[in-house]
Design a protein around this motif. Sequence first.
Motif, short mmCIF file in Angstrom:
data_model
loop_
_atom_site.label_atom_id
_atom_site.label_comp_id
_atom_site.label_asym_id
_atom_site.label_seq_id
_atom_site.Cartn_x
_atom_site.Cartn_y
_atom_site.Cartn_z
N PHE A 133 1.00 -1.41 0.00
CA PHE A 133 -0.22 0.09 0.24
C PHE A 133 0.85 1.48 -0.26
O PHE A 133 1.91 1.26 0.90
CB PHE A 133 -0.74 -0.18 1.35
CG PHE A 133 -1.75 1.64 1.41
CD1 PHE A 133 -2.54 1.91 0.79
CD2 PHE A 133 -1.73 2.28 2.45
CE1 PHE A 133 -3.45 2.66 0.58
CE2 PHE A 133 -2.33 3.04 2.37
CZ PHE A 133 -3.29 3.29 1.18
N GLY A 134 1.08 2.18 -0.79
CA GLY A 134 1.45 3.41 -0.91
C GLY A 134 0.25 4.60 -0.41
O GLY A 134 -0.89 4.90 -1.26
N PRO A 135 0.54 5.22 0.28
CA PRO A 135 -0.15 6.65 0.74
C PRO A 135 0.27 7.63 -0.10
O PRO A 135 1.37 8.00 -0.56
CB PRO A 135 0.47 6.63 2.51
CG PRO A 135 1.91 5.85 2.24
CD PRO A 135 2.04 4.87 1.60
N ALA A 136 -0.53 8.16 -0.39
CA ALA A 136 -0.64 9.31 -1.18
C ALA A 136 0.43 10.53 -0.74
O ALA A 136 0.50 10.95 0.64
CB ALA A 136 -1.89 10.31 -1.68
N ALA A 144 5.30 2.69 -4.00
CA ALA A 144 4.67 1.13 -3.68
C ALA A 144 4.32 0.45 -5.11
O ALA A 144 4.73 -1.24 -5.37
CB ALA A 144 3.28 1.17 -2.76
N SER A 145 4.30 1.14 -6.33
CA SER A 145 3.62 0.13 -7.55
C SER A 145 5.46 -0.12 -8.10
O SER A 145 5.61 -1.11 -8.98
CB SER A 145 2.64 1.34 -8.50
OG SER A 145 3.90 2.59 -8.50
N SER A 187 -3.39 5.65 6.76
CA SER A 187 -2.79 4.08 5.86
C SER A 187 -3.68 3.13 6.80
O SER A 187 -4.16 2.13 6.53
CB SER A 187 -1.70 4.17 5.75
OG SER A 187 -1.09 4.93 4.54
N GLY A 242 3.72 7.96 -2.55
CA GLY A 242 4.22 6.06 -1.66
C GLY A 242 3.46 5.28 -3.25
O GLY A 242 3.65 4.50 -3.12
N ILE A 243 2.74 6.30 -3.88
CA ILE A 243 1.99 6.30 -4.76
C ILE A 243 3.39 5.70 -5.82
O ILE A 243 3.15 3.87 -6.29
CB ILE A 243 1.10 6.85 -5.65
CG1 ILE A 243 0.22 7.38 -4.95
CG2 ILE A 243 0.96 6.35 -6.68
CD1 ILE A 243 -0.79 8.25 -5.23
N TYR A 273 -3.21 2.30 -3.45
CA TYR A 273 -3.12 3.88 -3.21
C TYR A 273 -4.44 4.13 -2.59
O TYR A 273 -5.66 4.16 -2.59
CB TYR A 273 -2.18 4.27 -3.83
CG TYR A 273 -2.40 4.26 -5.25
CD1 TYR A 273 -3.35 5.41 -5.52
CD2 TYR A 273 -2.02 3.49 -6.37
CE1 TYR A 273 -3.28 5.76 -6.93
CE2 TYR A 273 -2.78 4.06 -7.30
CZ TYR A 273 -3.59 5.00 -8.04
OH TYR A 273 -3.63 4.78 -9.49
N ASN A 274 -4.37 5.37 -1.80
CA ASN A 274 -5.38 5.95 -1.74
C ASN A 274 -5.00 7.55 -2.31
O ASN A 274 -3.97 7.74 -2.44
CB ASN A 274 -6.09 6.12 0.10
CG ASN A 274 -4.36 7.28 0.72
OD1 ASN A 274 -2.86 6.72 -0.27
ND2 ASN A 274 -4.65 8.43 1.05
N ASP A 329 6.81 3.92 1.83
CA ASP A 329 6.62 5.47 1.99
C ASP A 329 8.50 5.51 2.06
O ASP A 329 9.04 4.70 1.67
CB ASP A 329 6.11 5.70 3.20
CG ASP A 329 5.71 7.66 2.72
OD1 ASP A 329 5.81 7.74 1.77
OD2 ASP A 329 4.20 7.61 3.68
#
Length: 222
Positions: free
Chosen positions: A68-71, A78-79, A135, A74-75, A96-97, A123
């Motif tokens: 999971f990548g927090p905006a 994570a990808s 998150s 982190g997006i 992600y969010n 992150d």
Amino acid sequence: MKNLRQEFIEFSVNAGVIRFGSFITKAGRDSPYFFNAGLFTDGAHLGRLADFYAQTLLNSGVGFDMLFGPAYKGITLASATAVALAARGRNVPFAYNRKEKKDHGEGGTIVGGPLKGKVVIIDDVISAGTSVRESVELIRAAGATPAAVLIALDRMERAGKDGVLSPLSAVQEVVQEYEIPVISIGNLDDLFDYLSAGSGDRKLEEYKTAVAAYRTRYGISA
């Protein structure tokens, strides 16, 4: 032979992502160094960074089902890490969010795979711990389990501001509050070792002296 942590520090310095000078942190401190993963701005550097994330996660032994990548940083992290893991034979979903809830199309704040199982939060650093808290809340609300937080650099310094310093670092506070491990690719000790290995280089000696003074003032034990 250099280990993974040493390679990461050298890579980050050479890429200009770890910089030396005078930088004001979120806590208002005058730091002699600064790390900004947002400066990995091309495919080659991002791919190498993802390799460090993926290998560090696999080496940690932490069990996980997805990332999971927090905006916002982190997006990308994570990808890219999911791609690097797939190349190593671990093909896992990621999500992600959004900062704001979408009211059309599929709606909601989560993009990507559904949050389920054991989730690793990806992150760059942990400063105030805000993105980790958000998150963890999102992951638990979906019925999934936060398994760990994986960051690039642990600054290993006490949380809070001058006059009201915590005995713990921001990373240690996250571990204590959420009872999940925080894994870092590198930390301040690794950076100091890198600077120490550059004996004879006048610039590196200057940076080493400044970082040592900063660590004495704000640092925590490993």
